[in-house]
Design a protein around this motif. Structure first.
Motif, short mmCIF file in Angstrom:
data_model
loop_
_atom_site.label_atom_id
_atom_site.label_comp_id
_atom_site.label_asym_id
_atom_site.label_seq_id
_atom_site.Cartn_x
_atom_site.Cartn_y
_atom_site.Cartn_z
N TYR A 131 41.50 28.95 47.80
CA TYR A 131 40.23 29.20 47.05
C TYR A 131 40.75 30.67 46.28
CZ TYR A 131 35.91 31.44 45.83
OH TYR A 131 34.68 31.88 45.28
N ALA A 132 41.67 31.54 46.98
CA ALA A 132 42.04 32.90 46.57
C ALA A 132 43.12 32.45 45.28
CB ALA A 132 42.72 33.72 47.55
N LYS A 174 47.22 38.70 45.67
CA LYS A 174 48.46 37.91 45.69
C LYS A 174 49.47 38.38 46.57
CE LYS A 174 51.37 35.71 43.37
NZ LYS A 174 52.25 36.10 42.11
N GLY A 175 49.57 39.54 47.04
CA GLY A 175 50.52 39.84 47.84
C GLY A 175 50.14 39.57 49.39
N ASN A 194 52.14 41.01 39.53
CA ASN A 194 52.78 41.72 40.46
C ASN A 194 51.64 41.85 41.49
OD1 ASN A 194 55.36 41.68 39.25
ND2 ASN A 194 54.79 43.33 37.97
N SER A 195 51.95 42.27 42.93
CA SER A 195 51.21 42.50 43.71
C SER A 195 51.10 44.02 44.00
CB SER A 195 51.67 41.61 45.34
OG SER A 195 52.90 42.16 45.67
N CYS A 196 50.34 44.39 44.82
CA CYS A 196 50.04 45.71 45.28
C CYS A 196 49.49 45.83 46.41
CB CYS A 196 49.03 46.56 44.04
SG CYS A 196 47.27 45.98 44.42
N THR A 197 49.84 46.99 47.33
CA THR A 197 49.52 47.17 48.63
C THR A 197 48.26 47.63 49.12
OG1 THR A 197 50.42 49.46 48.60
CG2 THR A 197 52.21 47.78 48.98
N THR A 198 47.37 48.13 48.25
CA THR A 198 46.01 48.28 48.86
C THR A 198 44.95 47.83 47.56
OG1 THR A 198 46.23 50.35 47.18
CG2 THR A 198 46.48 50.44 49.69
N TYR A 202 36.91 46.74 35.23
CA TYR A 202 37.93 45.16 35.24
C TYR A 202 39.39 45.66 35.62
CZ TYR A 202 39.82 40.77 33.64
OH TYR A 202 40.64 39.67 33.58
N ASN A 203 39.62 46.74 35.48
CA ASN A 203 41.01 47.22 35.88
C ASN A 203 41.15 47.38 37.48
OD1 ASN A 203 42.26 47.33 33.44
ND2 ASN A 203 41.97 49.42 33.10
N ALA A 204 40.04 47.79 37.96
CA ALA A 204 39.71 47.91 39.31
C ALA A 204 39.61 46.56 40.13
CB ALA A 204 38.44 48.58 39.73
N LEU A 205 38.98 45.62 39.47
CA LEU A 205 38.94 44.17 39.84
C LEU A 205 40.18 43.45 39.81
CD1 LEU A 205 36.03 41.66 38.97
CD2 LEU A 205 38.45 40.86 38.98
N LYS A 206 41.03 43.83 38.91
CA LYS A 206 42.43 43.28 38.75
C LYS A 206 43.15 43.69 39.92
CE LYS A 206 43.02 43.96 34.40
NZ LYS A 206 43.83 43.82 32.91
N ARG A 207 43.06 45.13 40.10
CA ARG A 207 43.71 45.49 41.38
C ARG A 207 43.42 44.71 42.74
NH1 ARG A 207 45.91 50.91 42.44
NH2 ARG A 207 46.14 51.00 44.99
#
Length: 223
Positions: A110-111, A197-198, A124-128, A186-191
């Motif tokens: 689902y993710a 992703k990670g 690219n993934s992020c850690t938080t 939207y930038n916060a949502l994409k974060r």
């Protein structure tokens, strides 16, 4: 607990009529309807406890003993045309795996679908999941060009929190602006999506406990 997944025949196609018939039957055989969720029925007697969840044509049943579960299934089969599909392995986008500790719930597929919908499958993934340096605001940025997409993704992320409590706060924050999202929102949502992703393999482990003590934790800002 002994659990199974049951699918009924679609002979009675009107949802309201089917629900009313089932609710009446469930009450007759000893179930009580939950006040919090009308689709949840609870059976509590000297023979044990059972929970039954009704979702359209599907039924999830779990009981404190195999004997109680089999007795309930027998009653259901006598009243309705049903098929016992055995142990639950997948339901509404949630994969269920069994291990020595209990149940392992995962929404990886689902993710990945959410990432694909947002065109971020290769991001690219992020850690938080959120930027702790500041709070989202309803000003200071341009309106998002596709608010419908924002609302769709925010709603999808809300469902993902069932097995991903680590993103619950960040998702709650972006959901505050679904009626008028800005580019910053939207930038916060994409974060959040980049964080997912990670951490695609991160899921929820449910472990049975004998204690009936309720423990609550709070991280309150008293400043």
């Amino acid at each position: 607990m002994s659990a199974c997944y049951i699918k009924r025949s679609k002979a009675l196609n009107k949802p309201c009529a089917w629900y009313q018939r089932f609710a009446t039957f469930a009450t007759r055989v000893g179930f009580k309807q939950s006040n919090c969720d009308f689709s949840l029925f609870i059976h509590h007697s000297h023979s044990g406890i059972a929970y039954l969840l009704l979702y359209v044509h599907d039924i999830l049943l779990t009981a404190s003993s195999t004997a109680l579960r089999d007795s309930i299934i027998s009653s259901l089969n006598a009243e309705f045309a049903m098929t016992d599909l055995g142990k639950l392995h997948y339901f509404l986008g949630i994969t269920i795996k069994y291990n020595n500790a209990g149940l392992f719930l995962q929404q990886k597929t689902y993710a990945m679908e959410i990432l694909q919908r947002a065109n971020l499958s290769e991001c690219n993934s992020c850690t938080t999941p959120a930027d702790a340096r500041g709070k989202l605001s309803d000003e200071g940025s341009s309106p998002m060009s596709d608010p419908k997409l924002y609302r769709s993704l925010a709603g999808a992320l809300q469902y993902l929190t069932f097995t991903r409590p680590d993103i619950a706060f960040a998702v709650q924050q972006v959901c505050l602006f679904v009626h008028g999202p800005l580019d910053s929102h939207y930038n916060a949502l994409k974060r959040i999506l980049r964080y997912i992703k990670g951490t695609l393999d991160q899921s929820l482990q449910l472990t049975p406990k004998t204690s009936d003590t309720l423990t609550a934790c709070s991280d309150a800002d008293w400043a």
